[in-house]
Design an enzyme around this catalytic site. Structure first.
Site, mmCIF file in Angstrom:
data_model
loop_
_atom_site.group_PDB
_atom_site.id
_atom_site.type_symbol
_atom_site.label_atom_id
_atom_site.label_comp_id
_atom_site.label_asym_id
_atom_site.label_seq_id
_atom_site.Cartn_x
_atom_site.Cartn_y
_atom_site.Cartn_z
ATOM 1 C CE LYS A 23 -13.674 -9.603 22.097
ATOM 2 N NZ LYS A 23 -12.923 -10.936 22.794
ATOM 3 C CG HIS A 58 -15.408 -5.846 -27.788
ATOM 4 N ND1 HIS A 58 -16.191 -5.252 -27.017
ATOM 5 C CD2 HIS A 58 -15.967 -5.419 -28.928
ATOM 6 C CE1 HIS A 58 -17.111 -4.224 -27.630
ATOM 7 N NE2 HIS A 58 -16.749 -4.394 -28.740
ATOM 8 N NE ARG A 68 -7.303 -24.652 -32.974
ATOM 9 C CZ ARG A 68 -7.099 -23.729 -31.933
ATOM 10 N NH1 ARG A 68 -6.436 -22.450 -32.985
ATOM 11 N NH2 ARG A 68 -7.328 -23.624 -30.755
ATOM 12 N NE ARG A 75 12.332 -7.278 17.786
ATOM 13 C CZ ARG A 75 12.229 -8.330 17.297
ATOM 14 N NH1 ARG A 75 12.041 -9.782 18.122
ATOM 15 N NH2 ARG A 75 12.837 -8.639 16.215
ATOM 16 N N GLY A 95 8.305 7.974 19.653
ATOM 17 C CA GLY A 95 8.208 9.206 18.495
ATOM 18 C C GLY A 95 7.158 10.022 18.763
ATOM 19 C CB THR A 96 3.665 9.228 18.863
ATOM 20 O OG1 THR A 96 3.546 8.289 17.851
ATOM 21 C CG2 THR A 96 2.170 10.112 18.820
#
Length: 513
Positions: free
Chosen positions: A136, A274, A435, A62, A34-35
């Site tokens: 790379k 907080h 507690r 593919r 497509g490009t």
């Protein structure tokens, strides 16, 4: 000397103009699919990938770029005679510039009706391979994965017929971040598809949303990243309509606020300071809810964050405008309400879609050197499953207040004690090391406000001693809800019976550390 660029992009933003300037710089362009069609439609001459490889595209595209004449041109080191000789021997032309972005896998899996087959077909193989090869070999190859970098690359080619090594290094690092994130999305999608609960590798990826002015304190640098697959109900997806940008602490407090208010179906408002609720209110309208949250603690709400699960109307906005608030979060603001609140220059006004409030299933917490992952504390609880363990049964009003309080206490830092009536919290004890200390703080707050009468008490975890029950009962508390499960439960039950207090066990604990 002619240079060769390989261009294959799914996101074609700016690609035609970029390619035309490359032509002007004496580049030969190799392209695919497509490009190639898009470039040639714009009058830009390209070389097809098949002309380079002397091998046709196949298998529905593919297989097209996985070929030595492509990867040899990307990976060949220009400073090694053996590499250059191999390229000459096998008729491999060096590729100087690679412009590739990938199949839209993320966009595909975000579609509500996507099929598994469609998701798999949008896993790019050739694109990441070309990007990684070029990155790379960035000592010699410039690689571009982001259209926002086109201008930088062009400017350097225009000035000096080459890119700087520092630029190539930065672009290469960006490529590996990009492909790592892409692979992480695929890995997570497939992991969820096969319902793997605890994968041996956890692959998470986030995207920068905002560079913050500073972190928890002014000497700390900080950034805000959002999930690559965003959850609709999250502070990261809230839309800011007005006010200065959110700070690190704003974001954390706002997150706490929306977690709390999503618990309720009735019109409900919460004020947070907080990361703890300082006041919670519910009522028939948004105004009732906000007034309840305000009256629960009119001192602590100052400078706080308010979240509502209903749109803000003018009457509610008029009350909100009376005090200093940092942020108001709601599904929407009526036009006149917004106009009134927007007169406060620094007040942040955010809207959030509450429709997907229970969409997120997991949460993560960082620790030094690691990450904790757990299910969101979203367990469904039914009042009929609760157990009355005392002689006295709760009244209907007490049960309503206990339900309201139980949903709220799980969002208070442990050890957590919360006092409430049917419409608002009246006392909160948070984050104490014992507690009974939290009990005393909550009761002191309620008594100071003259609201202890008729209040009920919720505890996020069991009472290991009966001292908390005794203290609460001596101060007028007649109904308590807690998980149960202590080896000394019977002592607490006996103490409640002694004072005529009703106590319910939920058998669910809600610690919040």
């Amino acid at each position: 000397m002619t240079k060769r660029a390989l261009i294959s992009v799914s996101d074609k933003t700016g690609i035609v103009a970029f390619a035309q300037k490359l032509i002007d710089l004496n580049f030969e362009i190799v392209s695919t699919g497509g490009t190639k069609v898009a470039l040639e439609a714009a009058g830009i001459q390209t070389v097809g990938i098949e002309e380079v490889t002397q091998f046709p595209e196949m298998m529905d595209g593919r297989v097209k770029t996985l070929h030595p004449k492509i990867h040899g041109g990307l990976l060949g080191r220009r400073d090694l005679p053996t590499h250059m000789n191999a390229m000459t021997e096998h008729d491999i032309v060096p590729i100087d510039l690679v412009v590739v972005n990938l199949y839209p896998f993320k966009e595909t899996i975000l579609k509500p009706d996507v099929t598994h087959e469609e998701a798999i077909e949008n896993i790019d193989i050739g694109g990441p391979s070309m990007l990684r090869s070029a990155a790379k070999n960035h000592a010699f190859v410039t690689v571009v994965v982001d259209p926002s970098d086109y201008d930088l690359v062009l400017s350097e080619y225009q000035e000096q017929q080459a890119t700087n090594i520092t630029t190539r290094q930065r672009l290469a690092a960006k490529v590996f971040r990009h492909t790592a994130a892409y692979d992480a999305l695929i890995a997570n999608y497939l992991t969820e598809f096969v319902e793997e609960a605890e994968p041996e590798k956890l692959t998470l990826t986030y995207e920068l949303k905002q560079t913050l002015r500073y972190g928890e304190n002014s000497h700390q640098n900080a950034s805000f990243y959002q999930d690559a697959l965003p959850s609709g109900f999250s502070i990261a997806q809230a839309k800011q309509l007005h006010g200065k940008e959110l700070s690190y602490n704003n974001i954390r407090d706002a997150d706490a606020a929306i977690r709390i208010v999503r618990e309720y179906e009735h019109p409900t408002a919460v004020a947070v300071k907080h990361m703890n609720p300082c006041g919670l209110g519910k009522g028939a309208t948004a105004l009732d809810a906000y007034l309840g949250a305000y009256e629960a603690d009119p001192v602590s709400i100052f400078g706080g964050i308010v979240a509502l699960n209903r749109p803000v109307d003018l009457a509610t906005a008029e009350e909100m405008k009376k005090i200093f608030l940092e942020i108001i979060i709601a599904p929407a603001f009526d036009e006149d309400a917004f106009a009134l609140l927007a007169k406060k220059q620094n007040l942040r006004l955010l809207t959030l879609d509450f429709a997907g409030a229970n969409q997120v299933k997991k949460e993560t917490v960082s620790v030094l050197g690691g990450l904790l992952v757990q299910d969101i504390d979203n367990v469904a609880e039914e009042t009929q499953d609760w157990q009355v363990v005392t002689k006295r049964q709760p009244t209907a009003e007490e049960l309503d207040a206990l339900t309201f309080a139980w949903k709220a206490v799980k969002h208070v830092k442990s050890n957590a004690i919360l006092l409430a009536n049917q419409s608002e919290t009246v006392g909160i004890g948070a984050g104490q090391m014992n507690r009974v200390g939290s009990v005393k703080i909550a009761i002191e707050q309620a008594e100071a406000a003259g609201k202890i009468a008729g209040a009920v008490l919720a505890s996020d975890a069991f009472f290991p001693m009966d001292d908390s029950v005794k203290y609460a009962a001596e101060h007028g508390i007649k109904a308590i809800i807690q998980p149960g499960g202590s080896i000394k439960d019977q002592d607490s039950i006996a103490m409640a019976d002694k004072y005529g207090v009703t106590m319910l066990f939920t058998n669910i604990r809600h610690f919040k550390h």
